[in-house]
Design an enzyme around this catalytic site. Sequence first.
Site, mmCIF file in Angstrom:
data_model
loop_
_atom_site.group_PDB
_atom_site.id
_atom_site.type_symbol
_atom_site.label_atom_id
_atom_site.label_comp_id
_atom_site.label_asym_id
_atom_site.label_seq_id
_atom_site.Cartn_x
_atom_site.Cartn_y
_atom_site.Cartn_z
ATOM 1 N N ARG A 133 0.816 -1.231 0.000
ATOM 2 C CA ARG A 133 0.000 0.000 0.000
ATOM 3 C C ARG A 133 0.843 1.272 0.000
ATOM 4 O O ARG A 133 0.399 2.328 0.424
ATOM 5 C CB ARG A 133 -0.984 0.024 1.167
ATOM 6 C CG ARG A 133 -1.964 -1.113 1.116
ATOM 7 C CD ARG A 133 -3.259 -0.774 1.824
ATOM 8 N NE ARG A 133 -4.224 -1.826 1.618
ATOM 9 C CZ ARG A 133 -4.351 -2.892 2.398
ATOM 10 N NH1 ARG A 133 -3.579 -3.019 3.465
ATOM 11 N NH2 ARG A 133 -5.249 -3.788 2.126
ATOM 12 N N LYS A 155 4.349 11.900 -10.818
ATOM 13 C CA LYS A 155 3.482 11.156 -11.744
ATOM 14 C C LYS A 155 4.125 9.802 -12.007
ATOM 15 O O LYS A 155 5.287 9.730 -12.413
ATOM 16 C CB LYS A 155 3.321 11.898 -13.064
ATOM 17 C CG LYS A 155 2.338 13.056 -13.008
ATOM 18 C CD LYS A 155 2.099 13.612 -14.403
ATOM 19 C CE LYS A 155 1.143 14.781 -14.370
ATOM 20 N NZ LYS A 155 0.995 15.415 -15.694
ATOM 21 N N GLU A 197 12.632 19.698 -23.388
ATOM 22 C CA GLU A 197 11.899 19.955 -22.133
ATOM 23 C C GLU A 197 12.583 21.065 -21.324
ATOM 24 O O GLU A 197 11.916 21.811 -20.603
ATOM 25 C CB GLU A 197 11.772 18.680 -21.293
ATOM 26 C CG GLU A 197 11.005 17.539 -21.967
ATOM 27 C CD GLU A 197 9.482 17.639 -21.831
ATOM 28 O OE1 GLU A 197 8.976 18.604 -21.228
ATOM 29 O OE2 GLU A 197 8.802 16.727 -22.346
ATOM 30 N N LYS A 239 9.702 23.490 -12.275
ATOM 31 C CA LYS A 239 8.715 22.416 -12.129
ATOM 32 C C LYS A 239 8.271 22.288 -10.672
ATOM 33 O O LYS A 239 7.076 22.126 -10.389
ATOM 34 C CB LYS A 239 9.261 21.087 -12.644
ATOM 35 C CG LYS A 239 8.231 19.973 -12.494
ATOM 36 C CD LYS A 239 8.370 18.848 -13.458
ATOM 37 C CE LYS A 239 7.177 17.901 -13.280
ATOM 38 N NZ LYS A 239 7.214 16.762 -14.186
ATOM 39 N N GLU A 249 -2.619 18.390 -10.819
ATOM 40 C CA GLU A 249 -2.921 18.907 -12.161
ATOM 41 C C GLU A 249 -4.393 19.266 -12.368
ATOM 42 O O GLU A 249 -5.085 18.695 -13.210
ATOM 43 C CB GLU A 249 -2.470 17.900 -13.241
ATOM 44 C CG GLU A 249 -2.380 18.547 -14.611
ATOM 45 C CD GLU A 249 -1.714 17.636 -15.643
ATOM 46 O OE1 GLU A 249 -0.869 18.151 -16.377
ATOM 47 O OE2 GLU A 249 -2.037 16.436 -15.686
ATOM 48 N N ARG A 253 -0.475 23.215 -13.336
ATOM 49 C CA ARG A 253 0.441 22.136 -13.753
ATOM 50 C C ARG A 253 0.292 21.834 -15.239
ATOM 51 O O ARG A 253 1.210 21.338 -15.876
ATOM 52 C CB ARG A 253 0.221 20.883 -12.892
ATOM 53 C CG ARG A 253 1.228 19.800 -13.192
ATOM 54 C CD ARG A 253 1.362 18.758 -12.100
ATOM 55 N NE ARG A 253 2.358 17.765 -12.474
ATOM 56 C CZ ARG A 253 2.846 16.854 -11.672
ATOM 57 N NH1 ARG A 253 2.442 16.784 -10.422
ATOM 58 N NH2 ARG A 253 3.749 15.971 -12.088
ATOM 59 N N ASN A 257 2.511 21.096 -19.918
ATOM 60 C CA ASN A 257 2.167 20.385 -21.150
ATOM 61 C C ASN A 257 2.279 21.269 -22.383
ATOM 62 O O ASN A 257 1.730 20.935 -23.430
ATOM 63 C CB ASN A 257 0.748 19.807 -21.049
ATOM 64 C CG ASN A 257 0.706 18.652 -20.075
ATOM 65 O OD1 ASN A 257 1.449 17.701 -20.221
ATOM 66 N ND2 ASN A 257 -0.139 18.753 -19.075
ATOM 67 N N HIS A 260 2.611 19.695 -25.743
ATOM 68 C CA HIS A 260 2.324 18.266 -25.599
ATOM 69 C C HIS A 260 1.040 17.828 -26.305
ATOM 70 O O HIS A 260 0.945 16.687 -26.734
ATOM 71 C CB HIS A 260 2.267 17.870 -24.119
ATOM 72 C CG HIS A 260 3.635 17.763 -23.492
ATOM 73 N ND1 HIS A 260 4.531 18.809 -23.472
ATOM 74 C CD2 HIS A 260 4.269 16.721 -22.872
ATOM 75 C CE1 HIS A 260 5.649 18.421 -22.861
ATOM 76 N NE2 HIS A 260 5.510 17.168 -22.483
ATOM 77 N N HIS A 264 1.922 15.092 -28.701
ATOM 78 C CA HIS A 264 1.464 13.714 -28.447
ATOM 79 C C HIS A 264 0.768 13.136 -29.661
ATOM 80 O O HIS A 264 0.873 11.933 -29.941
ATOM 81 C CB HIS A 264 0.502 13.677 -27.250
ATOM 82 C CG HIS A 264 1.191 13.650 -25.925
ATOM 83 N ND1 HIS A 264 0.580 14.053 -24.755
ATOM 84 C CD2 HIS A 264 2.446 13.276 -25.571
ATOM 85 C CE1 HIS A 264 1.436 13.911 -23.750
ATOM 86 N NE2 HIS A 264 2.570 13.465 -24.225
ATOM 87 N N HIS A 278 10.118 11.403 -27.865
ATOM 88 C CA HIS A 278 9.172 12.271 -27.155
ATOM 89 C C HIS A 278 9.588 13.750 -27.229
ATOM 90 O O HIS A 278 8.796 14.611 -27.611
ATOM 91 C CB HIS A 278 9.058 11.830 -25.687
ATOM 92 C CG HIS A 278 8.192 12.729 -24.856
ATOM 93 N ND1 HIS A 278 6.817 12.790 -25.016
ATOM 94 C CD2 HIS A 278 8.502 13.627 -23.897
ATOM 95 C CE1 HIS A 278 6.326 13.685 -24.170
ATOM 96 N NE2 HIS A 278 7.330 14.214 -23.486
HETATM 97 N N1 GLY Z 1 5.285 16.105 -17.361
HETATM 98 C C1 GLY Z 1 4.259 16.941 -16.937
HETATM 99 C C2 GLY Z 1 3.974 16.885 -15.471
HETATM 100 O O1 GLY Z 1 4.714 16.291 -14.726
HETATM 101 O O2 GLY Z 1 2.994 17.428 -15.051
#
Ligand code: GLY
Length: 383
Positions: A133, A155, A197, A239, A249, A253, A257, A260, A264, A278
């Site tokens: 957990r 993430k 990035e 960041k 997000e 946040r 993107n 993106h 994407h 990417h």
């Molecule tokens: N790569 C975008 C984020 O971490 O929100």
Amino acid sequence: MTNVETPSTAVASETVRVDLGTRAYDILVGPDLVARAGELLVARLGKARAAVVTDENVARHHLPALEASLAAVGRHAGTIVMPPGEATKCFAELGRLSEALLALKLERGDVIIALGGGVIGDLAGFAASILRRGIRFVQIPTSLLAQVDSSVGGKTGINTPQGKNLIGAFHQPSLVLADTDALTTLPPREMRSGYAEVAKYGLLGDAAFFAWLERHWQSVFGNDPAFLTEAIVVSVTAKARIVEHDETETGDRMLLNLGHTFGHALEAWAGYSSRLLHGEAIAIGMCQAARFSEHLGLCPAGTAARIESHLRTVGLPTRVAHIAGADRPEPQALFALMQQDKKVQGGRLTLILLRSIGDAFVTRDVDAAEVAAFLEREVKLPA
Ligand code: GLY
């Protein structure tokens, strides 16, 4: 940021704090950190044993130094080496990894170390979020892309046939060690992909940083430790500040993107293959976001040309025409792929657009017909 860690080499590492209350953690950036991981772990995470998760490619370059450093402090619980590549981020490999970790008898207080690029970070981080957990994990990102983006912010997840990263969790690491020495073994194309990035942070919120990159990109690509450390520190600080305000997000946040939604779609069209990495897709996507912003009269004329000029100078693609291979996407297919974006709400696209270099904003107020017409022009834009 402060100079608190002093490694044996000339350039000191820097520390960036991600201030998330009980889930706060430090990102250390600088040379020699893999070799010092054991002592850093003991100093910061106490008595934990550490299981290393990595892939075959990264293991060749960096695993011996990490294992030696953990063994020196008596904290190495074992190592699990996964196959390299995006396909490893799947349920089958997650199952295999979780059982292998349990077989190492990791306890709640122990840690998983993710040594590798974004795939290993996402997979090992997700395994850490569900094992018993939830146990702690440490990110040791070995690609520039992972150092400035995926290793920070919590993430984690895997892919499914329905799409990328649709199964996952927010699970913050307990420590991130971004070792600039690890980047010396990175192929130049991977380095450029990560640089997209880095440039993103300048474009979305820091015009002075973008201008700094225009002046110093050669030192960054030349692996000059001081310039590389500075570029990574500015990126992860940007960041960290965004994640602190919007961990899950729901707002700002999404600025991360930038490029993106467009990118994407191109990545999906190219089959997530080596045809278009990417960061390369994001480089094209950021130029598209700038060209679209300029077309809508949202940012001054010349903004897109300046961005494109810098990204081209470092060797990144900036237009659909730069993608290797003879076939080109149908604009309708790209539009359909954009509509599968995770940020679509009530059928409306969310785009990150620019008011200027260093001033991005999130909008849902975009006319689908305008986007479709823009994509028609984009696929025809000459190289
Ligand atoms: N790569 C975008 C984020 O971490 O929100």
